[in-house]
Design a protein around this motif. Structure first.
Motif, PDB file in Angstrom:
ATOM      1  N   ASP A 121      42.120  27.390  15.471  1.00  7.21           N
ATOM      2  CA  ASP A 121      41.261  26.512  14.681  1.00  7.21           C
ATOM      3  C   ASP A 121      40.978  25.248  15.486  1.00  7.21           C
ATOM      4  O   ASP A 121      41.884  24.443  15.740  1.00  7.21           O
ATOM      5  CB  ASP A 121      41.943  26.173  13.363  1.00  7.21           C
ATOM      6  CG  ASP A 121      41.092  25.293  12.459  1.00  7.21           C
ATOM      7  OD1 ASP A 121      39.870  25.230  12.694  1.00  7.21           O
ATOM      8  OD2 ASP A 121      41.646  24.679  11.529  1.00  7.21           O
ATOM      9  N   ALA A 122      39.729  25.082  15.903  1.00  9.90           N
ATOM     10  CA  ALA A 122      39.362  23.939  16.736  1.00  9.90           C
ATOM     11  C   ALA A 122      39.591  22.620  15.997  1.00  9.90           C
ATOM     12  O   ALA A 122      39.930  21.605  16.610  1.00  9.90           O
ATOM     13  CB  ALA A 122      37.901  24.060  17.164  1.00  9.90           C
ATOM     14  N   LYS A 123      39.430  22.620  14.684  1.00 13.83           N
ATOM     15  CA  LYS A 123      39.546  21.381  13.928  1.00 13.83           C
ATOM     16  C   LYS A 123      40.987  20.886  13.857  1.00 13.83           C
ATOM     17  O   LYS A 123      41.270  19.708  14.076  1.00 13.83           O
ATOM     18  CB  LYS A 123      38.994  21.583  12.514  1.00 13.83           C
ATOM     19  CG  LYS A 123      39.001  20.325  11.663  1.00 13.83           C
ATOM     20  CD  LYS A 123      38.352  20.569  10.306  1.00 13.83           C
ATOM     21  CE  LYS A 123      38.369  19.291   9.459  1.00 13.83           C
ATOM     22  NZ  LYS A 123      37.745  19.521   8.124  1.00 13.83           N
ATOM     23  N   SER A 124      41.918  21.795  13.563  1.00 13.77           N
ATOM     24  CA  SER A 124      43.316  21.384  13.398  1.00 13.77           C
ATOM     25  C   SER A 124      44.142  21.563  14.671  1.00 13.77           C
ATOM     26  O   SER A 124      45.210  20.967  14.809  1.00 13.77           O
ATOM     27  CB  SER A 124      43.969  22.199  12.272  1.00 13.77           C
ATOM     28  OG  SER A 124      44.108  23.568  12.666  1.00 13.77           O
ATOM     29  N   GLY A 125      43.650  22.430  15.574  1.00 13.17           N
ATOM     30  CA  GLY A 125      44.411  22.719  16.783  1.00 13.17           C
ATOM     31  C   GLY A 125      45.456  23.794  16.596  1.00 13.17           C
ATOM     32  O   GLY A 125      46.140  24.178  17.552  1.00 13.17           O
ATOM     33  N   ARG A 126      45.600  24.322  15.392  1.00 15.05           N
ATOM     34  CA  ARG A 126      46.591  25.363  15.134  1.00 15.05           C
ATOM     35  C   ARG A 126      46.092  26.695  15.665  1.00 15.05           C
ATOM     36  O   ARG A 126      44.908  27.006  15.606  1.00 15.05           O
ATOM     37  CB  ARG A 126      46.888  25.489  13.640  1.00 15.05           C
ATOM     38  CG  ARG A 126      47.546  24.254  13.044  1.00 15.05           C
ATOM     39  CD  ARG A 126      48.174  24.582  11.698  1.00 15.05           C
ATOM     40  NE  ARG A 126      49.308  25.476  11.866  1.00 15.05           N
ATOM     41  CZ  ARG A 126      50.068  25.912  10.845  1.00 15.05           C
ATOM     42  NH1 ARG A 126      49.772  25.554   9.591  1.00 15.05           N
ATOM     43  NH2 ARG A 126      51.083  26.710  11.050  1.00 15.05           N
ATOM     44  N   ALA A 127      47.033  27.504  16.180  1.00 11.90           N
ATOM     45  CA  ALA A 127      46.667  28.797  16.740  1.00 11.90           C
ATOM     46  C   ALA A 127      47.794  29.788  16.495  1.00 11.90           C
ATOM     47  O   ALA A 127      48.959  29.418  16.320  1.00 11.90           O
ATOM     48  CB  ALA A 127      46.391  28.686  18.238  1.00 11.90           C
ATOM     49  N   THR A 128      47.444  31.073  16.464  1.00 13.80           N
ATOM     50  CA  THR A 128      48.429  32.139  16.338  1.00 13.80           C
ATOM     51  C   THR A 128      48.000  33.311  17.198  1.00 13.80           C
ATOM     52  O   THR A 128      46.803  33.567  17.379  1.00 13.80           O
ATOM     53  CB  THR A 128      48.566  32.614  14.876  1.00 13.80           C
ATOM     54  OG1 THR A 128      49.470  33.728  14.822  1.00 13.80           O
ATOM     55  CG2 THR A 128      47.228  33.048  14.284  1.00 13.80           C
ATOM     56  N   GLY A 129      48.975  34.009  17.731  1.00 20.09           N
ATOM     57  CA  GLY A 129      48.703  35.209  18.508  1.00 20.09           C
ATOM     58  C   GLY A 129      48.584  36.434  17.632  1.00 20.09           C
ATOM     59  O   GLY A 129      48.385  37.537  18.138  1.00 20.09           O
ATOM     60  N   GLY A 130      48.680  36.217  16.321  1.00 17.81           N
ATOM     61  CA  GLY A 130      48.611  37.331  15.386  1.00 17.81           C
ATOM     62  C   GLY A 130      49.983  37.678  14.841  1.00 17.81           C
ATOM     63  O   GLY A 130      50.996  37.517  15.544  1.00 17.81           O
ATOM     64  N   TYR A 131      50.035  38.142  13.607  1.00 13.72           N
ATOM     65  CA  TYR A 131      51.310  38.492  12.980  1.00 13.72           C
ATOM     66  C   TYR A 131      51.054  39.328  11.738  1.00 13.72           C
ATOM     67  O   TYR A 131      49.917  39.428  11.241  1.00 13.72           O
ATOM     68  CB  TYR A 131      52.090  37.224  12.599  1.00 13.72           C
ATOM     69  CG  TYR A 131      51.365  36.322  11.616  1.00 13.72           C
ATOM     70  CD1 TYR A 131      51.594  36.418  10.234  1.00 13.72           C
ATOM     71  CD2 TYR A 131      50.456  35.361  12.060  1.00 13.72           C
ATOM     72  CE1 TYR A 131      50.916  35.589   9.341  1.00 13.72           C
ATOM     73  CE2 TYR A 131      49.786  34.529  11.164  1.00 13.72           C
ATOM     74  CZ  TYR A 131      50.029  34.654   9.799  1.00 13.72           C
ATOM     75  OH  TYR A 131      49.361  33.843   8.910  1.00 13.72           O
ATOM     76  N   TYR A 132      52.115  39.937  11.209  1.00 13.64           N
ATOM     77  CA  TYR A 132      52.030  40.671   9.952  1.00 13.64           C
ATOM     78  C   TYR A 132      52.530  39.743   8.848  1.00 13.64           C
ATOM     79  O   TYR A 132      53.635  39.213   8.925  1.00 13.64           O
ATOM     80  CB  TYR A 132      52.895  41.930  10.008  1.00 13.64           C
ATOM     81  CG  TYR A 132      52.807  42.780   8.753  1.00 13.64           C
ATOM     82  CD1 TYR A 132      51.717  43.609   8.537  1.00 13.64           C
ATOM     83  CD2 TYR A 132      53.813  42.744   7.796  1.00 13.64           C
ATOM     84  CE1 TYR A 132      51.623  44.395   7.395  1.00 13.64           C
ATOM     85  CE2 TYR A 132      53.731  43.529   6.642  1.00 13.64           C
ATOM     86  CZ  TYR A 132      52.632  44.346   6.447  1.00 13.64           C
ATOM     87  OH  TYR A 132      52.546  45.124   5.308  1.00 13.64           O
ATOM     88  N   GLY A 133      51.672  39.513   7.842  1.00 12.67           N
ATOM     89  CA  GLY A 133      52.068  38.579   6.794  1.00 12.67           C
ATOM     90  C   GLY A 133      51.145  38.647   5.595  1.00 12.67           C
ATOM     91  O   GLY A 133      50.291  39.529   5.478  1.00 12.67           O
ATOM     92  N   GLN A 134      51.328  37.679   4.720  1.00  9.94           N
ATOM     93  CA  GLN A 134      50.539  37.625   3.495  1.00  9.94           C
ATOM     94  C   GLN A 134      49.115  37.196   3.842  1.00  9.94           C
ATOM     95  O   GLN A 134      48.902  36.236   4.588  1.00  9.94           O
ATOM     96  CB  GLN A 134      51.178  36.637   2.521  1.00  9.94           C
ATOM     97  CG  GLN A 134      50.783  36.845   1.082  1.00  9.94           C
ATOM     98  CD  GLN A 134      51.692  36.080   0.127  1.00  9.94           C
ATOM     99  OE1 GLN A 134      52.917  36.142   0.240  1.00  9.94           O
ATOM    100  NE2 GLN A 134      51.089  35.352  -0.801  1.00  9.94           N
ATOM    101  N   ILE A 135      48.133  37.880   3.281  1.00  8.07           N
ATOM    102  CA  ILE A 135      46.743  37.694   3.705  1.00  8.07           C
ATOM    103  C   ILE A 135      46.262  36.269   3.512  1.00  8.07           C
ATOM    104  O   ILE A 135      45.480  35.753   4.309  1.00  8.07           O
ATOM    105  CB  ILE A 135      45.810  38.690   2.974  1.00  8.07           C
ATOM    106  CG1 ILE A 135      44.427  38.702   3.645  1.00  8.07           C
ATOM    107  CG2 ILE A 135      45.740  38.400   1.479  1.00  8.07           C
ATOM    108  CD1 ILE A 135      43.545  39.844   3.177  1.00  8.07           C
TER     109      ILE A 135
END
Length: 508
Positions: A121-135
């Motif tokens: 997310d360019a706005k918050s800077g948060r990133a994930t490589g992907g995971y299994y979780g709640q949608i």
């Protein structure tokens, strides 16, 4: 979808009253938009060159303002959150058909477990490589990540998104003058604080928010029960928007448009009043009885009984939406066909009906079929030179044959009759010849005889709890289970209502 429709209708009404450029610019400045970065896929046009629209409507549980904290609670420990702390409390895929004759609203329960793709997310800077979780957790990485997750799960291209928070629900319900709902029994959800007596109510402000947030008061007391009540609520808003006189007061109209634009975050492709108005006009073309609300079929998650996974029938539902097939009885289904004839007809500009004469042939054993269809064409403005005759031989299938250079005429005639382009043929002689076959035994609009398109909305997608927006007398079913607690004692929502005599009703 409903907020967009409200904005569009409101802006059009304000324009008609001469409210002027200032109003337009003010509303435009209210809209907050972000990019989808192409993560939702791209819709393809049908054989007539018309494109379906798919929108992911997101109800955020974020407490991103002091007002959200007051309405939603939960801020005592964490305080006001950033946008990246939000989850998607509500997720609905809104599909508007290519021909704008029908729409499907499919809820995806927030407790669904799935694979979240790699996102940043360019706005918050948060990133994930992907995971299994709640949608619903994908929203923490931005709206584009939530869209990408739903697209990956369903295979449905998502063109747009609309995000609304707690405060937005309150503002919108107040702006429309309240929303009419019905509950099947006394209900007190001690978690959402919804308290209503059995029967009909008009909910505004906080009461409306309590209703759409209640997950312990209805159905089985889970998120699956909540999606049903949200469908009833949104259906009531649709009926109100479509009812006579709703948008005739300029002051009320401005309040609605102002509240709606302030309450929304949308994708860049919807990031202006002009674009929202265009979408609103498309939405408004769909009659209430052709808007189907449904919920993704689920099954219990083997690893966690409080979570769900995609259930039996979900893939069929996803395919119906992605394939532009209506879930409403008598729908025309996807009017598309492959092949050079279909493509040439779709690319050709439509020709005015008044310039088109059709020879209608009866290829059935039923007397008067050609006359009935020909009369329907002339009633729609086709040339009085339209004629009828018996076909040289019986025909099992209806066909429309057109001459060289007459693709535009054929397109106009086919659209008027609801005839899919798979039934069009290019001949060698000039003129349009419509052969009414055995697949069209009655009526003046061609029926889609495919099982998926002609099935009733309640049976086309088993376990999907389908209903249409015109069902005004449907009451939200209060849960018969002990889903709430009062003074630490488990009880049903109806028992809690009786026991909580000192608590005022939500619409008091």
């Amino acid at each position: 979808m409903l907020r967009i429709s409200g904005i569009g209708l409101a802006v059009l009404a304000l324009g008609a009253t001469g409210a002027g450029w200032w109003v337009y610019q003010h509303l435009n400045g209210n809209i907050n938009s972000v990019s989808l970065d192409g993560k939702g896929g791209t819709e393809k046009a049908d054989a007539f060159g018309r494109t379906p629209i798919n929108i992911l409507v997101i109800g955020s549980d974020g407490r991103t303002s002091s007002e959200d904290c007051r309405l939603g609670g939960g801020c005592a420990q964490t305080g006001v959150q950033s946008e990246s702390g939000s989850n998607a409390d509500v997720e609905m895929v809104v599909h508007i058909s290519a021909d704008r004759s029908n729409a499907t609203v499919m809820s995806i329960p927030r407790d669904t477990m799935t694979r979240i793709p790699a996102c940043s997310d360019a706005k918050s800077g948060r990133a994930t490589g992907g995971y299994y979780g709640q949608i619903n957790s994908a929203l923490q990485y931005g709206p584009a990540c939530q869209v990408a997750t739903v697209h990956q799960l369903t295979g449905i291209p998502i063109d747009h998104f609309v995000k609304l928070d707690f405060a937005g629900v309150v503002k919108m319900s107040d702006a429309v003058g309240g929303v009419s709902v019905c509950v099947s029994d006394d209900v007190y959800d001690t978690y959402s604080h919804l308290k209503l007596a059995k029967g009909a109510h008009t909910l505004k402000g906080v009461a409306a928010l309590e209703f759409v947030r209640s997950r312990h008061g209805f159905g089985d007391g889970s998120d699956l029960g909540r999606t049903g009540t949200q469908h009833l609520f949104l259906s009531a808003v649709i009926r109100k928007f479509k009812s006579a006189g709703t948008l005739t007061d300029p002051t009320a109209v401005y309040g609605l448009a102002d509240a709606a634009t302030k309450a929304l975050t949308v994708d860049d492709a919807l990031g202006s009043v002009k674009k929202l108005v265009g979408l609103a006009l498309d939405v408004n073309k769909v009659p209430a009885h052709r808007m189907t609300f449904t919920t993704m079929p689920t099954a219990p998650d083997p690893a966690n009984r409080d979570r769900v996974v995609v259930g039996a029938g979900a893939k069929e539902l996803f395919a119906a939406v992605a394939g532009d097939r209506s879930l409403t009885a008598g729908a025309s289904g996807k009017s598309g066909a492959t092949g050079p004839s279909a493509k040439a007809t779709a690319d050709a500009p439509a020709v005015p009906a008044s310039r088109i004469a059709v020879t209608v042939e009866n290829g059935t054993a039923l007397t008067g079929r050609a006359s009935a269809v020909a009369r329907a064409l002339t009633d729609q403005g086709f040339s009085p030179a339209t004629t009828t005759r018996n076909a040289p031989a019986s025909a099992d299938s209806t066909s429309l044959t057109y001459g060289p250079g007459q693709q535009g005429e054929a397109r106009t005639a086919a659209e008027a009759l609801g005839l899919p382009t798979s039934h069009l043929r290019q001949g060698t002689a000039r003129g349009l010849i419509l052969v009414v076959g055995g697949d069209w035994p009655s009526g003046t609009t061609y029926p889609d005889n495919s099982p998926s398109a002609s099935a009733d909305s309640g049976t086309a997608v088993p376990n999907a709890h389908a209903q249409t927006a015109d069902q005004a007398k449907t009451c939200a079913p209060v849960s018969p289970y002990r889903t709430v607690k009062l003074d630490g004692i488990p009880m049903t929502p109806s028992q809690a209502y009786t026991a909580a005599k000192g608590v005022p009703d939500s619409d008091a």
